[in-house]
Design a protein around this motif. Structure first.
Motif, PDB file in Angstrom:
ATOM      1  N   VAL A 147      24.677  10.208  -4.397  1.00 44.60           N
ATOM      2  CA  VAL A 147      25.420   9.826  -3.200  1.00 44.60           C
ATOM      3  C   VAL A 147      25.872  11.117  -2.537  1.00 44.60           C
ATOM      4  O   VAL A 147      26.357  12.035  -3.214  1.00 44.60           O
ATOM      5  N   SER A 148      25.698  11.209  -1.212  1.00 43.49           N
ATOM      6  CA  SER A 148      26.072  12.439  -0.510  1.00 43.49           C
ATOM      7  C   SER A 148      26.846  12.108   0.755  1.00 43.49           C
ATOM      8  O   SER A 148      26.760  10.998   1.295  1.00 43.49           O
ATOM      9  N   HIS A 149      27.577  13.104   1.213  1.00 41.07           N
ATOM     10  CA  HIS A 149      28.329  12.977   2.467  1.00 41.07           C
ATOM     11  C   HIS A 149      28.448  14.358   3.076  1.00 41.07           C
ATOM     12  O   HIS A 149      28.818  15.321   2.398  1.00 41.07           O
ATOM     13  N   GLY A 150      28.107  14.491   4.352  1.00 45.55           N
ATOM     14  CA  GLY A 150      28.210  15.770   5.025  1.00 45.55           C
ATOM     15  C   GLY A 150      26.950  16.604   4.867  1.00 45.55           C
ATOM     16  O   GLY A 150      25.856  16.097   4.600  1.00 45.55           O
ATOM     17  N   ALA A 151      27.085  17.925   5.019  1.00 46.20           N
ATOM     18  CA  ALA A 151      25.958  18.858   4.983  1.00 46.20           C
ATOM     19  C   ALA A 151      25.644  19.228   3.536  1.00 46.20           C
ATOM     20  O   ALA A 151      26.384  19.989   2.909  1.00 46.20           O
ATOM     21  N   THR A 152      24.540  18.694   3.022  1.00 46.57           N
ATOM     22  CA  THR A 152      24.165  18.912   1.623  1.00 46.57           C
ATOM     23  C   THR A 152      22.644  18.989   1.506  1.00 46.57           C
ATOM     24  O   THR A 152      21.923  18.572   2.412  1.00 46.57           O
ATOM     25  N   PRO A 153      22.135  19.505   0.384  1.00 45.88           N
ATOM     26  CA  PRO A 153      20.691  19.355   0.121  1.00 45.88           C
ATOM     27  C   PRO A 153      20.342  17.893  -0.131  1.00 45.88           C
ATOM     28  O   PRO A 153      21.224  17.067  -0.419  1.00 45.88           O
ATOM     29  N   PHE A 158      19.979  31.313  -7.135  1.00 50.58           N
ATOM     30  CA  PHE A 158      19.066  30.181  -7.302  1.00 50.58           C
ATOM     31  C   PHE A 158      18.125  30.188  -6.102  1.00 50.58           C
ATOM     32  O   PHE A 158      18.463  29.680  -5.027  1.00 50.58           O
ATOM     33  N   ALA A 159      16.961  30.790  -6.284  1.00 50.28           N
ATOM     34  CA  ALA A 159      16.056  31.047  -5.169  1.00 50.28           C
ATOM     35  C   ALA A 159      15.687  29.798  -4.364  1.00 50.28           C
ATOM     36  O   ALA A 159      15.625  29.856  -3.128  1.00 50.28           O
ATOM     37  N   PRO A 160      15.420  28.617  -4.994  1.00 54.58           N
ATOM     38  CA  PRO A 160      15.067  27.448  -4.181  1.00 54.58           C
ATOM     39  C   PRO A 160      16.138  27.060  -3.167  1.00 54.58           C
ATOM     40  O   PRO A 160      15.842  26.369  -2.184  1.00 54.58           O
ATOM     41  N   ALA A 161      17.378  27.494  -3.374  1.00 53.36           N
ATOM     42  CA  ALA A 161      18.455  27.138  -2.447  1.00 53.36           C
ATOM     43  C   ALA A 161      18.276  27.798  -1.093  1.00 53.36           C
ATOM     44  O   ALA A 161      18.870  27.351  -0.102  1.00 53.36           O
ATOM     45  N   GLN A 162      17.474  28.839  -1.021  1.00 51.64           N
ATOM     46  CA  GLN A 162      17.263  29.495   0.263  1.00 51.64           C
ATOM     47  C   GLN A 162      16.567  28.576   1.258  1.00 51.64           C
ATOM     48  O   GLN A 162      16.720  28.730   2.467  1.00 51.64           O
ATOM     49  N   ALA A 163      15.836  27.574   0.746  1.00 54.97           N
ATOM     50  CA  ALA A 163      15.126  26.632   1.622  1.00 54.97           C
ATOM     51  C   ALA A 163      16.092  25.713   2.361  1.00 54.97           C
ATOM     52  O   ALA A 163      15.762  25.216   3.441  1.00 54.97           O
ATOM     53  N   TRP A 164      17.252  25.450   1.780  1.00 56.64           N
ATOM     54  CA  TRP A 164      18.223  24.594   2.466  1.00 56.64           C
ATOM     55  C   TRP A 164      19.509  25.352   2.791  1.00 56.64           C
ATOM     56  O   TRP A 164      20.606  24.772   2.899  1.00 56.64           O
ATOM     57  N   ILE A 179      30.171  16.276  -9.597  1.00 53.29           N
ATOM     58  CA  ILE A 179      30.623  16.216  -8.219  1.00 53.29           C
ATOM     59  C   ILE A 179      30.502  17.643  -7.708  1.00 53.29           C
ATOM     60  O   ILE A 179      31.079  18.568  -8.281  1.00 53.29           O
ATOM     61  N   VAL A 180      29.733  17.856  -6.637  1.00 54.54           N
ATOM     62  CA  VAL A 180      29.460  19.208  -6.148  1.00 54.54           C
ATOM     63  C   VAL A 180      29.901  19.301  -4.689  1.00 54.54           C
ATOM     64  O   VAL A 180      29.509  18.475  -3.854  1.00 54.54           O
ATOM     65  N   LEU A 181      30.703  20.317  -4.398  1.00 54.18           N
ATOM     66  CA  LEU A 181      31.161  20.585  -3.034  1.00 54.18           C
ATOM     67  C   LEU A 181      30.326  21.717  -2.445  1.00 54.18           C
ATOM     68  O   LEU A 181      29.985  22.681  -3.140  1.00 54.18           O
ATOM     69  N   PHE A 182      30.023  21.612  -1.152  1.00 46.48           N
ATOM     70  CA  PHE A 182      29.200  22.618  -0.481  1.00 46.48           C
ATOM     71  C   PHE A 182      29.929  23.137   0.761  1.00 46.48           C
ATOM     72  O   PHE A 182      30.710  22.413   1.394  1.00 46.48           O
ATOM     73  N   ARG A 183      29.648  24.390   1.077  1.00 50.41           N
ATOM     74  CA  ARG A 183      30.135  24.984   2.325  1.00 50.41           C
ATOM     75  C   ARG A 183      28.960  25.614   3.059  1.00 50.41           C
ATOM     76  O   ARG A 183      28.057  26.183   2.448  1.00 50.41           O
ATOM     77  N   ARG A 184      29.003  25.505   4.382  1.00 50.12           N
ATOM     78  CA  ARG A 184      27.957  26.089   5.217  1.00 50.12           C
ATOM     79  C   ARG A 184      28.056  27.622   5.224  1.00 50.12           C
ATOM     80  O   ARG A 184      29.070  28.200   4.839  1.00 50.12           O
ATOM     81  N   GLU A 185      26.970  28.232   5.679  1.00 50.65           N
ATOM     82  CA  GLU A 185      26.975  29.683   5.842  1.00 50.65           C
ATOM     83  C   GLU A 185      28.013  30.072   6.880  1.00 50.65           C
ATOM     84  O   GLU A 185      28.158  29.420   7.924  1.00 50.65           O
ATOM     85  N   GLY A 221      24.169  34.824   4.624  1.00 54.82           N
ATOM     86  CA  GLY A 221      23.863  34.238   3.325  1.00 54.82           C
ATOM     87  C   GLY A 221      25.079  33.956   2.475  1.00 54.82           C
ATOM     88  O   GLY A 221      24.961  33.722   1.275  1.00 54.82           O
ATOM     89  N   HIS A 222      26.255  33.979   3.081  1.00 50.57           N
ATOM     90  CA  HIS A 222      27.494  33.713   2.343  1.00 50.57           C
ATOM     91  C   HIS A 222      28.286  32.631   3.065  1.00 50.57           C
ATOM     92  O   HIS A 222      28.253  32.514   4.288  1.00 50.57           O
ATOM     93  N   SER A 223      29.002  31.854   2.292  1.00 47.29           N
ATOM     94  CA  SER A 223      29.941  30.899   2.860  1.00 47.29           C
ATOM     95  C   SER A 223      31.345  31.497   2.790  1.00 47.29           C
ATOM     96  O   SER A 223      31.537  32.598   2.268  1.00 47.29           O
ATOM     97  N   ARG A 224      32.309  30.753   3.296  1.00 42.89           N
ATOM     98  CA  ARG A 224      33.694  31.172   3.090  1.00 42.89           C
ATOM     99  C   ARG A 224      33.983  31.138   1.596  1.00 42.89           C
ATOM    100  O   ARG A 224      33.684  30.143   0.933  1.00 42.89           O
TER     101      ARG A 224
END
Length: 853
Positions: free
Chosen positions: A368-374, A404-410, A430-436, A475-478
């Motif tokens: 289940v996802s919400h927002g900007a995620t892979p 984690f090299a595959p993460a560069q694709a998203w 439960i994984v939280l993500f932040r945009r570049e 290539g960095h988030s906050r």
């Protein structure tokens, strides 16, 4: 030949021996002497102060040069010196006995005492230290860390008169940023600029942690040498705690390039570590009196205290928000919700504590996802990587693509990641993500310095330009802050508890049908036996009031039918409290159908517990049949009024009154029906019954205790569970005296409490283990006769210990802090569990269940 570039290690600058530089600034004088007051070092300018060649002073007693009053003051200060890192200050000392006043400082350096002397500020004396308290009072009014820093810079500039005062905060890699400043209006602002770690080398940062204040009065000061350069052992004088210590040539060059003529720094310490500096610049030479510098140092210490207080307040706010989130999560589970149901609302609750741009829930293979995620396929690959990052800790990065090299694709959707494992095995997250976040770092000049050869080899030269130089980081988030990571770890524990509860609830639902069937069979068996015994009693007692076989059949049959109707009413309600109104109406409909309208019920409806319902059914059956045969309902004009009333203690009062029927006489013989009316409620329900027979109509008054009445409204509560049988300690002691009682608990306080409980139950030999390994060693090495196992032992569970005990036939119980069972499946499903916090009664009950098995 090709020139080979010099390989410069950034630590080269760190090797500069700035603490043994061998020179002092010229606005003061320095003497060093041994414990027997023999002078062993002097600054060469001492000749102007003492009137004797400086080199000739070495080896002579200090008493030849210092006045008796000065010697007394210095001796007194040496007496209270607390150690090598302490400095004692003396103000307005008549050093030479000629009336001239000096300010002095004394400290220990190796086996020497170092005395530093400065001219006392002339004119009207001002107690600058007294300025500090009102300055701190104003700082206390700051509502944020940013406002606190800005206010501190302004007040320190007012105290010292520097052109620029900055609050400089160190970052994790040693670089720093100017977070606040105060200017005289004529100089450039450095606020928001970053400085690389090499600008303040490591050895300088180490000195800042020891010597809280550093002053440079004039960068063009030629300085004064100390004689001799070394002691007889070849060691130079350590000036780490000196306030007069001269400046590193590299630092002088740095300040000259900046255009600064004088500077001062005050260390900001937080919990023993260097948080930052109060850095001061002046564009002309500036000599501050010792009293002003002392006040500045004291102000810096108070500011550091207020800063830590503000940061602690912020951390406490974060902790309170985490606790509110915990309570919200627990309430969601208590209300029957699932962690992934209403995931968007669930996400917003977390966002209030830890800001993010996207969130993924990965529980039992459900995505289940919400927002900007892979996407799901992308996250499935990421989950395998997270499994290697540790299953029982929060893991975070602000640049997932770098590890984690595959993460560069998203990377256009998510760059920063904060993972919360929420199961013991590394599969649920439960994984939280932040945009570049394109971060523009503003440097005070190009941080890449030029390289030159010096006396210590290749070194980085100070920058010659401090104009704004921007660096764009991609290539960095906050970054995730320490407070956010702590909040995430608290949330991880909460979610782990949620998952355990949900898993336990699902397991409980699967087993509920089987348990319910067993309970119903046992209950049916019990009730059938009771009903058979009751019918036998009805048959035996009813024969005395019957004159014929038909009368006997009618009496017995009617009473059995009354019981059946009551039973039907209770079972229709799933064996929950039932309406007394319905019972009376049912009896009236059965025996007074022709006169049911003359049966009047008044007062609130009472919901009677099933245990009392059949008793009341027999009583009302007898009342109704007697009224139809001999009382008011036997006449076409008679009425029966039944008034129900609630007592102050929750009891039920039933008032039965008959009127307008045939004249009534007191019966001369008591039959079984009268016995049921007068004795059943007192005997079986603990109530009371009173029956009188006035000529105008029979009257009966019954009182049912409150424990038989569920409510005077529509019932909503289910049937209460039977009380838990708790054997006494004396009942258990005989079976528990022999052998070892093993307590497996990773919290020593709880373990000791458990030991006290078990000893109170008869165990004489209790052994405590805080880990699976220790517990298994005790099992292998001793005669364990009983065990009490905490289910969760941090990163492990007590399941391996339970398995060994089960194989050996050793009885044991579980203890759990999760509120429900978490290891009671498979071979452990029959094992009793006590829930923390528990007491002796709960443990006795669990052991009692164990013995009954």
């Amino acid at each position: 030949m090709t020139d080979t570039p010099h390989q410069v290690d950034l630590s080269t600058c760190d090797l500069e021996p700035i603490h043994i530089i061998g020179r002092i600034q010229s606005f003061g004088w320095l003497l060093s002497f041994s414990s027997d007051w023999i002078i062993n070092h002097v600054s060469l300018n001492c000749e102007a102060l003492f009137g004797a060649p400086a080199r000739d002073m070495v080896g002579l007693p200090a008493t030849q040069f210092l006045s008796p009053d000065a010697m007394h003051d210095v001796r007194t200060r040496l007496q209270v010196l607390s150690g090598a890192g302490a400095v004692e200050r003396l103000f307005e000392v008549d050093l030479l006995g000629d009336g001239r006043l000096f300010d002095m400082a004394v400290h220990i350096s190796g086996r020497s005492y170092v005395l530093e002397i400065e001219p006392h500020e002339g004119g009207r004396r001002r107690d600058f230290v007294s300025y500090v308290r009102p300055m701190i009072d104003r700082l206390r009014q700051s509502t944020s860390i940013e406002q606190l820093c800005a206010s501190a810079a302004r007040h320190l500039r007012g105290l010292t008169g520097f052109d620029r005062v900055m609050i400089y905060r160190f970052e994790g890699d040693g670089a720093g940023e100017v977070v606040a400043e105060s200017l005289n209006g004529m100089v450039d602002s450095f606020k928001g600029l970053h400085f690389p770690a090499s600008d303040i080398p490591a050895q300088a940062r180490r000195l800042y942690t020891r010597n809280m204040l550093r002053i440079i009065s004039d960068v063009n000061d030629p300085t004064v040498a100390i004689h001799p350069a070394t002691d007889p052992n070849g060691d130079p004088l350590d000036l780490s705690m000196s306030g007069l210590r001269a400046v590193s040539p590299i630092h002088v060059e740095y300040l000259r390039n900046m255009g600064v003529k004088a500077s001062m720094s005050v260390s900001i310490m937080r919990r023993g570590k260097l948080w930052g500096l109060m850095a001061c610049h002046h564009y002309a030479p500036l000599t501050l009196s010792y009293s002003v510098r002392t006040a500045s140092e004291l102000f810096g210490e108070f500011f550091a205290y207020l800063l830590e207080q503000k940061e602690t307040d912020f951390a406490l706010e974060q902790r309170s928000a985490s606790m509110r989130l915990h309570d919200e999560m627990m309430a969601r589970v208590a209300a029957g919700g699932s962690m992934l149901e209403g995931f968007e609302d669930f996400s917003e609750s977390i966002r209030r504590v830890i800001p993010f741009d996207g969130i993924i829930g990965w529980v039992d293979g459900r995505f289940v996802s919400h927002g900007a995620t892979p996407g799901e396929a992308e996250f499935s690959e990421l989950a395998r990587f997270l499994n290697t990052a540790g299953a029982s800790t929060v893991w975070s990065t602000d640049a997932i693509g770098a590890v984690f090299a595959p993460a560069q694709a998203w990377g256009d959707r998510a760059t920063g990641l904060l993972a919360l494992p929420v199961s013991r095995s590394p599969r649920d997250y439960i994984v939280l993500f932040r945009r570049e976040q394109l971060r523009e770092v503003k440097w005070a000049g190009n941080p890449e310095k030029a390289i030159e050869l010096g006396p210590n080899g290749a070194r980085l030269t100070p920058r010659k330009s401090f104009e704004l130089w921007k660096e764009e980081r991609r290539g960095h988030s906050r970054p995730w802050t320490e407070e956010e990571r702590l909040a995430a770890d608290a949330l991880r524990v909460t979610l782990l508890e949620v998952v355990l509860r949900l898993a336990d609830a699902a397991h409980e639902e699967r087993e509920q049908a089987t348990r319910q069937q067993d309970i119903l069979i046992a209950e049916l068996n019990h009730r059938v036996r009771n009903i058979l015994n009751l019918i036998r009693g009805l048959v035996t007692q009813s024969k005395e009031s019957a004159s014929t076989i038909d009368d006997f059949a009618e009496i017995v049959g009617s009473r059995i039918h009354a019981l059946a109707r009551a039973h039907d009413q209770v079972t229709q309600k799933d064996w929950t409290p039932s309406s007394l109104y319905d019972l009376i109406r049912t009896e009236a409909a059965a025996y007074a159908s022709h006169s049911a309208d003359r049966v009047v019920i008044d007062g609130p409806d009472a919901l009677v517990a099933p245990s009392a319902f059949t008793t009341l059914a027999l009583v009302f059956h007898e009342l109704m049949t007697n009224s139809c045969k001999y009382g008011a309902l036997a006449d076409s004009r008679g009425t029966v009024t039944i008034t129900l009333d609630r007592g102050d203690d929750g009891s039920l009062e039933i008032d039965w009154r008959e009127a307008d029927g045939p004249p009534v006489k007191t019966p001369t013989r008591r039959g079984f029906g009268s016995t049921i009316i007068e004795r059943t409620i007192p005997h079986e329900l603990g109530g009371s019954a009173s029956v009188i027979y006035p000529p105008e109509g029979m009257k009966a008054l019954f009182l049912l205790p409150a424990d038989h009445i569920a409510s005077f409204e529509t019932p909503t509560a289910s049937e209460p569970k039977p009380p838990v049988e708790v054997p006494s300690a004396a009942d258990l002691a005989g079976a528990l005296q022999d052998g070892i009682a093993l307590i497996v608990e990773d919290n020593v306080i709880i373990a000791m409490e458990a030991e006290d409980v078990l000893r109170g139950l008869g165990f004489n030999d209790c052994r405590i283990a805080g880990s699976v390994r220790t517990a298994l060693e005790i099992v292998e090495g001793g005669q364990v006769s009983f065990a009490m196992l905490d289910i969760n032992l941090g990163k492990d569970t007590s399941e391996p210990v339970a398995q060994v005990l089960l194989e050996r036939g050793v009885p044991f119980i579980f203890a759990s802090g999760y509120g429900e069972r978490s290891l009671t499946t498979g071979p452990f499903k029959a094992m009793p569990v006590v829930t923390k916090p528990y007491g002796e009664r709960e443990v006795r009950a669990a052991i009692g269940r164990l013995h009954r098995r």
